[in-house]
Design a protein around this motif. Structure first.
Motif, PDB file in Angstrom:
ATOM      1  N   GLY B  25      -0.244  -1.048 -10.401  1.00  0.00           N
ATOM      2  CA  GLY B  25      -0.947  -1.720  -9.332  1.00  0.00           C
ATOM      3  C   GLY B  25      -1.159  -3.188  -9.597  1.00  0.00           C
ATOM      4  N   GLY B 211      -6.125   4.050  -3.455  1.00  0.00           N
ATOM      5  CA  GLY B 211      -4.898   4.776  -3.744  1.00  0.00           C
ATOM      6  C   GLY B 211      -5.161   6.264  -3.893  1.00  0.00           C
ATOM      7  N   ALA B 455       1.045   6.500  -1.968  1.00  0.00           N
ATOM      8  CA  ALA B 455      -0.110   5.663  -2.323  1.00  0.00           C
ATOM      9  C   ALA B 455       0.352   4.370  -2.984  1.00  0.00           C
ATOM     10  N   LEU B 459      -0.375   0.628  -1.505  1.00  0.00           N
ATOM     11  CA  LEU B 459      -1.153  -0.358  -2.251  1.00  0.00           C
ATOM     12  C   LEU B 459      -0.362  -1.632  -2.518  1.00  0.00           C
TER      13      LEU B 459
END
Lengths: 305, 654
Positions: B25, B211, B455, B459
């Protein structure tokens, strides 16, 4: 969720935690009593909650505990860390189910029947042991201080959750009500003697009187004994001289409201020796004469010697 | 509270994530992965609950329409209106930009409840699906005897996986609820708990609450979630243990103290044990997912070592530890308690691969037509085909993100996504008769990886240069959600499973009747638990409500010849029936009135596949010397068989 501590318990954190540990054990004991004494189902359903959550929460505390103050992790404790609802409650539920599984398997291994009492004692006993072990671990500092439950939760929040749950449950109930439930109307005819079910042929002498017992059940229909007709055939040929005995119609006091009519036919066996097929047809009728779905005939064998 | 998604990138202050998750991320490019998401207006709880309630009632209306025989286009439309009205606000509550953690968690709980509603409303008062009959009967027998491992006539292997029955009987015994109600409660609790596992796992692996919420929502609409894994059956219960095993292992792979890591792995082992004693296929898939992730993590570490990067050791060890524990538990269980499992599972994979191979070699005859004999509206069929295509696009997006180095998933995330790609590998198996079921059964497991993948894409949406505006992003998100929701449900179970309807011969669900149940109960009261020969649909009632043991006809045991032939049974068959005490034949004359919906009356070996049984084959039973009708209703007939004379007939005599 805001929590306020009981003021009188705030004098000692250890006392607060100790009482916090006693509260679930008290709920557990109460639940066990309700179940063992066969309390009403509504109360027993509520009693499931402590029996699931107390062992599950104790096991979760043993597994996760709380962060030790002397941990080497440089990250400061955050709100997330102290109060991880996503991990706590669902994991407590799941580990509670693991305890239930273990209890049932353990009872099976010990050849103890799975009953309400045996399961309650096993689950509650396991919960007590797990809770005490977690308490001992906490005293030893193996796991950090757990949040005691001797606090008053935000009643508005829980009230809102309860109200939402009622709305959701009500919507499901309404959805169930609006779905049509097909109402089946049918009758069932069965031979009542044991020989046909044992494939044992009824052996009689020529021209002997033979009695065949039967039972007629009505599902979603009323049965009228007076208008019920009975016909007998032997090898496809109708038998004229038959006497019919009909009992009173009995109705079961059940949601299905099954009506039952027991009866019998008595006929004379053929004069010629041989094996014969007897076909019995009962045509039901309702007390007001409306058509009732007929069940069809039943058959049995006759050996005339 | 500052959203995790809008503040500048920094080492996570979530104690569950640590150094390894900084790879996840965290974009290397100029823009942060979390910047730019709009401040989504939160739907307020009263509106969310109201929408959920209205949607639930609308779903009930769709079932009413289908039960009354309305047009399929109408009741499908009403159904989807209800589903969207209920699920969209709840889903928004979970993934909205500034929702509090408590609201998010309550939203997940609500989403789990709502995705269980369609199945509950399908048959709220008793079993209706094939597997439900088996498990309900199993729990009834365990409750009556007080012992686990009771034989099961519907699905024999259920005997050796007592988890579902154990939990149901415990719930029923403690609460006083009926077996069915207790089973429904167990499945509901497991279903909701499973969504939290997906949330926890993804939140820790992607270092993002949002997420985690996205993954929970996507997993909650997987092809098995809304009907198959919310039925009362062992996979529904085992799935929660499966998901939590993965989640706890993922948590153990985060930078936590060694003591805590050991405890997390111990918890993972306990939940793995729950999988092992509950469901065979879930155990297989658990071993598969742990194996794939462990292998991926190991490979990534070897590559990192080759490059000279320093990686902490624990991500490798934790996955191998849980894998080893699961394999050990599974081996011990199968070895000591459930040996028939090996025989039960082995035919499916091999035969489906052979069928696919033979289809590839020939012109494809013998395969299944996708969505053949389907009353699904054409629009739903289109969306069903679009769902895998949508996911394929998302896989491409992930590849682009990785290649452009906008995101570097940690090894465990890689492993889950690789496992999730098995979903695409399973799709061709839908064409093979014995592979279709296996393909569908895999989706509930592989979709965990798909959820993590979605997810990740959500993101780390690509660069601002071609990122759509806030309004279009919402449209895109709702479109993807809608495509997956409709497509997954549409590609799951068929119409009779999803919707109540008028009696339809040859379906597991809509061939059920009170008449069959009454015959089964009277039969049981009269003769006890005996062996019977009957068709696949009446057999469900006879075994569930009558406790009977229904014959499983096969080419080597063609019991179907009693009704599917106009001749007396051959001597060999009669001898087998006599020696095995199959003394009763139960017939539903509707076999002769309609072609069975599923195409058969006695399984795929039925000699009259795709045909109704000729009525004279059934009516002759009232004239033969070896059968006597002892119980009868308008449609059902119970015959007492006496095949001794045929079984002992000298060879050569007719």
């Amino acid at each position: 969720m805001m929590r306020r501590a009981y003021p009188e318990l705030a004098t000692s954190p250890m006392n607060a935690r100790f009482l916090g540990d006693l509260a679930p054990l008290g709920a557990l004991a109460l639940s066990a009593v309700l179940i063992v004494t066969s309390a009403p189902t509504a109360l027993r359903v509520l009693a499931l909650i402590p029996l699931l959550l107390v062992p599950g929460a104790a096991l979760k505390r043993l597994v996760l505990g709380e962060r030790r103050r002397r941990d080497h992790d440089p990250q400061p404790r955050t709100e997330d860390e102290r109060n991880d609802g996503a991990l706590g409650l669902p994991l407590a539920v799941l580990l509670g189910l693991v305890v239930w599984l273990g209890a049932a398997l353990g009872l099976h291994v010990l050849r103890i029947p799975l009953t309400a009492t045996s399961l309650t004692v096993t689950v509650a006993g396991t919960a007590v042991v797990l809770t005490l072990v977690s308490f001992v671990d906490r005293r030893r500092g193996v796991i950090g201080a757990a949040q005691g439950i001797g606090t008053v939760p935000d009643l508005r929040r829980w009230g809102a959750v309860a109200a939402a749950a009622c709305v959701l449950a009500g919507s499901v109930a309404l959805a169930c009500v609006i779905m049509p439930v097909p109402a089946e109307r049918f009758t069932l005819l069965a031979l009542a003697d044991s020989k046909p079910f044992a494939a044992v042929t009824n052996s009689v002498s020529a021209r002997e009187r033979v009695r065949i017992n039967w039972v007629l059940r009505g599902y979603g229909v009323e049965l009228g004994a007076g208008l019920t007709t009975v016909a007998v055939r032997i090898d496809g040929r109708p038998v004229e001289q038959v006497s019919v005995d009909l009992g009173p119609v009995a109705t079961e006091q059940s949601p299905e409201a099954v009506a039952e009519l027991a009866g019998a036919v008595t006929l004379t066996a053929p004069a010629t020796p041989g094996r014969y097929t007897v076909e019995l047809t009962v045509t039901p009728s309702s007390p007001d004469g409306t058509r009732v779905p007929p069940p069809g005939p039943v058959t049995t064998n006759l050996e005339v010697s | 509270m500052t959203s995790l998604l809008t503040r500048p990138p920094q080492p996570s202050d979530d104690w569950l994530a640590g150094a390894s998750s900084t790879r996840v991320g965290r974009s290397i490019g100029p823009s942060t992965p979390t910047a730019g998401w709009p401040r989504s207006p939160r739907p307020s709880w009263p509106w969310v609950i109201a929408a959920a309630a209205v949607g639930t009632v609308v779903i009930g209306c769709s079932y009413r329409l289908s039960a009354l025989g309305a047009s399929a286009d109408l009741y499908y439309l009403v159904f989807w209106i209800g589903m969207f009205v209920a699920l969209l606000p709840a889903g928004a509550k979970v993934v909205a930009g500034h929702v509090s953690r408590t609201d998010q968690l309550l939203g997940i709980m609500l989403f789990g409840w709502l995705t269980a509603v369609p199945k509950f409303l399908r048959n709220p008062t008793g079993p209706r699906y094939h597997d439900e009959y088996a498990h309900w009967r199993q729990a009834v027998d365990v409750l009556a005897s007080g012992q686990l491992f009771e034989p099961n006539a519907v699905i024999p292997i259920v005997q050796f996986f007592p988890g579902t029955a154990a939990l149901t009987v415990t719930t029923s015994s403690l609460s006083g609820l009926s077996v069915w109600s207790a089973g429904v409660v167990v499945v509901l609790v497991a279903h909701i708990a499973g969504l939290f596992a997906v949330y926890v796992a993804t939140r820790s692996l992607l270092d993002s609450r949002r997420g985690g919420g996205i993954a929970a929502i996507v997993y909650g609409i997987n092809p098995s979630a809304i009907y198959f894994d919310t039925q009362y059956a062992y996979e529904s219960v085992a799935m929660a243990f499966f998901l939590w095993t993965v989640a706890l292992t993922a948590l153990a792979g985060q930078p936590v103290s060694p003591g805590r890591r050991r405890r997390l792995l111990l918890a993972a082992t306990m939940t793995a044990a729950g999988v092992v004693v509950t469901h065979h296929l879930s155990t297989v898939f658990l071993i598969a997912i742990l194996g794939v992730v462990a292998a991926t993590v190991t490979l990534c570490r070897l590559v990192a070592r080759y490059r000279g990067d320093s990686e902490p050791r624990y991500p490798v060890a934790v996955w191998w530890t849980t894998l080893t524990a699961t394999v050990t538990l599974g081996t011990l269980w199968v070895g000591f308690f459930a040996r028939p499992t090996l025989v039960y599972l082995s035919p499916y994979f091999g035969s489906s691969v052979d069928q696919l191979s033979s289809m590839a070699d020939t012109d494809g005859d013998g395969g299944r037509e996708l969505m053949s004999a389907n009353v699904q509206p054409f629009a739903e069929q289109l969306v069903t085909a679009a769902a895998p295509a949508t996911l394929a696009v998302l896989v491409v997006v992930v590849a682009v993100l990785v290649v452009r180095r906008r995101v570097r998933p940690n090894p465990a995330v890689w492993g889950l996504m690789v496992f999730g790609c098995a979903y695409f590998v399973s799709l061709p198996f839908l064409l093979a008769p014995s592979g279709a079921e296996g393909a569908r059964r895999s989706w509930g497991f592989t979709y965990l990886g798909i959820a993590v993948l979605v997810a990740l894409v959500a993101l780390h949406w690509p660069a601002a240069a071609w990122r759509p505006g806030p309004a279009w992003r919402k449209v895109l998100a709702v479109s993807v959600f809608g495509t997956l929701l409709v497509g997954n449900v549409g590609g799951g179970l068929n119409d009779p499973y999803r919707f109540p309807g008028p009696f339809r011969w040859g379906t597991d669900t809509n061939s059920a009747s009170d008449e069959a149940r009454a015959v089964a109960e009277v039969f049981h009261a009269r003769v006890g638990r005996v062996s019977v020969v009957t068709n696949a649909y009446t057999g469900l009632a006879m075994t569930a409500y009558g406790g009977a043991f229904a014959a499983a006809p096969s080419p080597g045991f063609p019991a179907w010849l009693l009704t599917q032939s106009g001749e007396d049974p051959p001597k060999e068959l009669a001898a087998m029936l006599v020696s095995s005490d199959y003394d009763y034949l139960v017939v539903d004359i509707r076999m002769g009135e309609e072609v069975p919906f599923n195409g058969h009356n006695y399984g795929q070996g039925d000699p009259l596949l795709g045909q109704a049984t000729p009525m004279n084959f059934l009516t002759r039973l009232d004239t033969v010397s070896w059968a006597a009708r002892v119980i009868t209703t308008e449609h059902l007939r119970v015959y007492r068989l006496d095949l001794r004379s045929i079984a002992t007939r000298p060879q050569g005599r007719p």
